[in-house]
Design a protein around this motif. Structure first.
Motif, PDB file in Angstrom:
ATOM      1  N   VAL A  48      47.182   2.188  67.444  1.00  0.00           N
ATOM      2  CA  VAL A  48      47.441   0.788  67.806  1.00  0.00           C
ATOM      3  C   VAL A  48      47.906   0.725  69.259  1.00  0.00           C
ATOM      4  O   VAL A  48      48.752   1.507  69.689  1.00  0.00           O
ATOM      5  CB  VAL A  48      48.511   0.174  66.875  1.00  0.00           C
ATOM      6  N   ASN A  50      50.062  -0.569  72.182  1.00  0.00           N
ATOM      7  CA  ASN A  50      51.454  -0.989  72.175  1.00  0.00           C
ATOM      8  C   ASN A  50      51.849  -1.521  73.550  1.00  0.00           C
ATOM      9  O   ASN A  50      51.673  -0.852  74.561  1.00  0.00           O
ATOM     10  CB  ASN A  50      52.333   0.212  71.804  1.00  0.00           C
ATOM     11  N   PHE A  55      52.463  -5.390  68.892  1.00  0.00           N
ATOM     12  CA  PHE A  55      51.168  -4.984  68.340  1.00  0.00           C
ATOM     13  C   PHE A  55      50.072  -5.634  69.179  1.00  0.00           C
ATOM     14  O   PHE A  55      49.870  -6.840  69.123  1.00  0.00           O
ATOM     15  CB  PHE A  55      51.078  -5.438  66.885  1.00  0.00           C
ATOM     16  N   ALA A  91      53.866  -7.039  60.721  1.00  0.00           N
ATOM     17  CA  ALA A  91      53.909  -6.251  61.956  1.00  0.00           C
ATOM     18  C   ALA A  91      55.203  -5.439  62.031  1.00  0.00           C
ATOM     19  O   ALA A  91      55.192  -4.253  62.386  1.00  0.00           O
ATOM     20  CB  ALA A  91      53.782  -7.161  63.172  1.00  0.00           C
ATOM     21  N   TYR A  95      54.455  -1.696  60.748  1.00  0.00           N
ATOM     22  CA  TYR A  95      54.178  -0.992  61.998  1.00  0.00           C
ATOM     23  C   TYR A  95      55.408  -0.843  62.898  1.00  0.00           C
ATOM     24  O   TYR A  95      55.343  -0.174  63.920  1.00  0.00           O
ATOM     25  CB  TYR A  95      53.090  -1.732  62.788  1.00  0.00           C
TER      26      TYR A  95
END
Length: 339
Positions: A48, A50, A55, A91, A95
């Motif tokens: 992902v 960053n 995100f 999110a 994550y």
């Protein structure tokens, strides 16, 4: 074993529900910038982008057998994954990242303005809070494409106008941050690359090419475009309210309903129109007080290109013999062996 977009979206959904858990290679909140690699409990990896703990989109997905779905593959084959952004709660919980408000910006090449040099990470802002504002659409299906070619970006909303005071699935903005540029073929559905090929060809038509397209059209092709509209409307709405309506030559349905190729039909019609105007001027048209229309080989070429876009861009709506009829002119186009 092949993997489909639905398979990947299913895994992302399981991450949202907690049925699949993620372990990051570092704390996303301690890295100012740089991709975060997550190892999933099902054996996958998800990388992902960053931005200071936010995100900023999926960059790459690794499968247990070693296959990699990189961003180019996602853009080309899995646009739903390429545009995936979790909600605020997911999110943070899944994550450990902050959610961002994102959407899509499309501008034709002749209207780029401040976006002419827009690249990943760039901030683009209006000089004031007065219109014209930056319009961010939340879905690719909602993006208006009046002219082509152009450029398409995934962007983060930094400063939104308040109150919005409008209806529609978009946000009026004063400032945005470019997440990344996306291929414009995403605007034309799963077979968008083929639609763009047709658009490029139509934009370069000359009179000889128009005459050749006109001479190779199948007599049933126009009726099939009408059937395509009816099948599409029945598919998206669950029924067809006017099954007997003749929709041959239609480029935009009632209530601006999108076709299965987005604005691809209206754009290919416009491309042929512009080519005719450039080459033959007023001789390519007839008109009355309220309307102007193509005539002669240009009119037939315009119809042939509409049939082509249906056949290339929405193959699931037609059987093989029907697609052959729709694409007869295309298969006999000038330079076919070189295209």
């Amino acid at each position: 074993m092949s993997i489909s977009e639905d398979d990947v979206l299913g895994v992302l959904k399981q991450i949202e529900t907690g049925d699949i858990t993620l372990v990051p290679d570092c704390d996303p909140q301690e890295r100012i910038k740089g991709d975060i690699l997550y190892r999933a409990s099902n054996g996958w990896t998800i990388e992902v982008s960053n931005w200071s703990g936010e995100f900023a989109g999926i960059v790459e997905i690794g499968l247990p057998d070693g296959r990699i779905l990189d961003i180019d593959h996602l853009d080309r084959c899995m646009p739903g994954v390429a545009e995936y952004f979790p909600g605020k709660d997911v999110a943070w919980r899944a994550y450990r990242m902050k959610a961002v408000e994102t959407g899509f910006i499309y501008l034709s090449d002749d209207k780029l303005g401040r976006f002419a040099d827009a690249k990943e990470g760039a901030v683009v802002s209006n000089p004031s809070r007065e219109p014209p504002w930056i319009i961010v659409d939340y879905s690719l299906r909602d993006v208006t494409v009046a002219r082509w070619p152009g450029r398409l970006w995934l962007a983060q909303v930094l400063d939104r106008l308040e109150p919005q005071d409008h209806r529609g699935n978009y946000t009026r903005c004063v400032s945005v941050k470019i997440v990344r540029e996306m291929p414009t073929h995403n605007l034309f559905g799963p077979c968008g690359q083929q639609v763009e090929k047709a658009l490029r060809f139509a934009g370069g038509l000359d009179r000889g090419g128009a005459e050749r397209l006109a001479s190779h059209r199948h007599p049933d092709a126009a009726e099939l475009t009408s059937q395509g509209w009816h099948r599409w409307q029945a598919l998206v709405a669950g029924k067809d309210n006017r099954p007997d309506r003749d929709m041959r030559g239609v480029v935009t349905a009632a209530n601006n309903q999108k076709s299965p190729v987005g604005h691809g039909l209206s754009l290919v019609h416009r491309a042929v129109w512009d080519a005719a105007e450039r080459i033959d001027g007023d001789a390519a048209f007839e008109e009355d007080e309220d309307e102007r229309w193509l005539i002669g080989p240009w009119a037939a070429a315009g119809s042939a290109m509409l049939e082509t876009v249906w056949g290339l861009g929405a193959p699931e709506l037609f059987d093989v013999p029907e697609r052959e009829k729709l694409l007869r002119a295309w298969q006999n186009r000038p330079g076919h062996d070189e295209v």
